[in-house]
Write an enzyme that holds these catalytic residues in place. Structure first.
Site, PDB file in Angstrom:
ATOM      1  N   LYS A   9      22.967   5.056 -14.724  1.00 38.19           N
ATOM      2  CA  LYS A   9      21.849   5.692 -15.430  1.00 38.19           C
ATOM      3  C   LYS A   9      22.242   7.099 -15.898  1.00 38.19           C
ATOM      4  CE  LYS A   9      18.399   3.113 -12.765  1.00 38.19           C
ATOM      5  NZ  LYS A   9      17.106   3.196 -12.053  1.00 38.19           N
ATOM      6  N   TYR A  49      12.947  -2.860 -19.039  1.00 38.77           N
ATOM      7  CA  TYR A  49      12.010  -2.595 -17.936  1.00 38.77           C
ATOM      8  C   TYR A  49      10.657  -3.270 -18.147  1.00 38.77           C
ATOM      9  CZ  TYR A  49      15.108   0.757 -15.639  1.00 38.77           C
ATOM     10  OH  TYR A  49      16.147   1.338 -14.947  1.00 38.77           O
ATOM     11  N   HIS A 115      21.561   0.955 -11.733  1.00 37.29           N
ATOM     12  CA  HIS A 115      20.718  -0.243 -11.751  1.00 37.29           C
ATOM     13  C   HIS A 115      21.613  -1.458 -11.588  1.00 37.29           C
ATOM     14  CE1 HIS A 115      17.783  -3.238 -13.103  1.00 37.29           C
ATOM     15  NE2 HIS A 115      18.824  -3.779 -13.731  1.00 37.29           N
ATOM     16  N   GLU A 126      19.166  -9.494 -18.605  1.00 37.45           N
ATOM     17  CA  GLU A 126      19.640  -8.127 -18.853  1.00 37.45           C
ATOM     18  C   GLU A 126      20.967  -8.117 -19.600  1.00 37.45           C
ATOM     19  OE1 GLU A 126      17.295  -6.493 -14.886  1.00 37.45           O
ATOM     20  OE2 GLU A 126      19.473  -6.597 -14.846  1.00 37.45           O
TER      21      GLU A 126
HETATM   22  P1  CMP Z   1      15.658   0.216 -11.015  1.00 37.28           P
HETATM   23  O1  CMP Z   1      16.249  -0.643  -9.956  1.00 37.28           O
HETATM   24  O2  CMP Z   1      16.478   0.576 -12.174  1.00 37.28           O
HETATM   25  O3  CMP Z   1      14.334  -0.498 -11.550  1.00 37.28           O
HETATM   26  C1  CMP Z   1      13.132   0.149 -11.814  1.00 37.28           C
HETATM   27  C2  CMP Z   1      13.202   1.612 -11.569  1.00 37.28           C
HETATM   28  O4  CMP Z   1      11.953   2.254 -11.489  1.00 37.28           O
HETATM   29  C3  CMP Z   1      13.845   1.880 -10.215  1.00 37.28           C
HETATM   30  O5  CMP Z   1      15.189   1.591 -10.288  1.00 37.28           O
HETATM   31  C4  CMP Z   1      13.465   3.325  -9.988  1.00 37.28           C
HETATM   32  O6  CMP Z   1      14.379   4.220 -10.584  1.00 37.28           O
HETATM   33  C5  CMP Z   1      12.142   3.426 -10.724  1.00 37.28           C
HETATM   34  N1  CMP Z   1      11.041   3.519  -9.784  1.00 37.28           N
HETATM   35  C6  CMP Z   1      10.649   2.600  -8.904  1.00 37.28           C
HETATM   36  N2  CMP Z   1       9.574   3.047  -8.220  1.00 37.28           N
HETATM   37  C7  CMP Z   1       9.307   4.284  -8.699  1.00 37.28           C
HETATM   38  C8  CMP Z   1       8.325   5.256  -8.400  1.00 37.28           C
HETATM   39  N3  CMP Z   1       7.406   5.041  -7.454  1.00 37.28           N
HETATM   40  N4  CMP Z   1       8.345   6.403  -9.091  1.00 37.28           N
HETATM   41  C9  CMP Z   1       9.272   6.609 -10.051  1.00 37.28           C
HETATM   42  N5  CMP Z   1      10.218   5.720 -10.381  1.00 37.28           N
HETATM   43  C10 CMP Z   1      10.236   4.576  -9.711  1.00 37.28           C
END
Ligand code: CMP
Length: 143
Positions: A9, A49, A115, A126
């Site tokens: 990221k 997302y 990720h 993805e």
């Molecule tokens: P990722 O695995 O890329 O998938 C979704 C992303 O949302 C996750 O990683 C986090 O970076 C983000 N995320 C998940 N929960 C929260 C939260 N409560 N607040 C902010 N970001 C979040």
């Protein structure tokens, strides 16, 4: 052969962690079959997302992931999806074990460095968002 999608990221790229992350996945034994650096468009970020649309952090997530370049990768190997998730550690870096990428390098859930796909279905979806089939390279490793 099983494949997964991995993305360093914007925080991981800006902090110079790309080499460290690739090194850890390579050292584990997986094969890199796709690699590119790009800045995500709004549309791509929303597509990637899509499952989080409607959640309170969705806009923050899209703003962050489009803020600076990412490094997108496809890794291949036996059990690669689950294994990369173990190498990454829990989503919240404060809960991730030391020794994992998030456990060693992160403190914010919204900036959690990396990720990785969570299932074969997510991986296929993805990979298709980020790579054309001809951008994935077939080769044998003579090791
Ligand atoms: P990722 O695995 O890329 O998938 C979704 C992303 O949302 C996750 O990683 C986090 O970076 C983000 N995320 C998940 N929960 C929260 C939260 N409560 N607040 C902010 N970001 C979040």
């Amino acid at each position: 052969m099983e494949r997964t999608f991995v993305m360093v990221k914007p925080d991981g790229v800006e902090r110079g962690l790309v080499g460290e992350i690739i090194g850890r996945i390579e050292a584990k034994g997986f094969k890199l079959v796709g690699l590119k650096m790009l800045k995500l468009s709004q549309a791509m970020a929303e597509r990637h997302y899509a499952e989080h649309r409607g959640k309170p952090f969705f806009q923050e997530l899209v703003d962050f992931i489009t803020s600076s370049p990412v490094v997108a990768m496809v890794w291949e190997g036996n059990g690669v999806i689950e294994s990369v998730r173990k190498l990454m550690g829990k989503t919240n870096p404060l809960e991730a074990e030391p020794g994992t990428i998030r456990g060693d390098f992160g403190i914010y859930i919204s900036k959690n460095i990396i990720h990785g796909s969570d299932s074969p279905e997510s991986a296929a979806r993805e990979i298709e968002i980020f790579f054309r089939p001809d951008e994935l390279v077939e080769y044998q490793r003579s090791l």
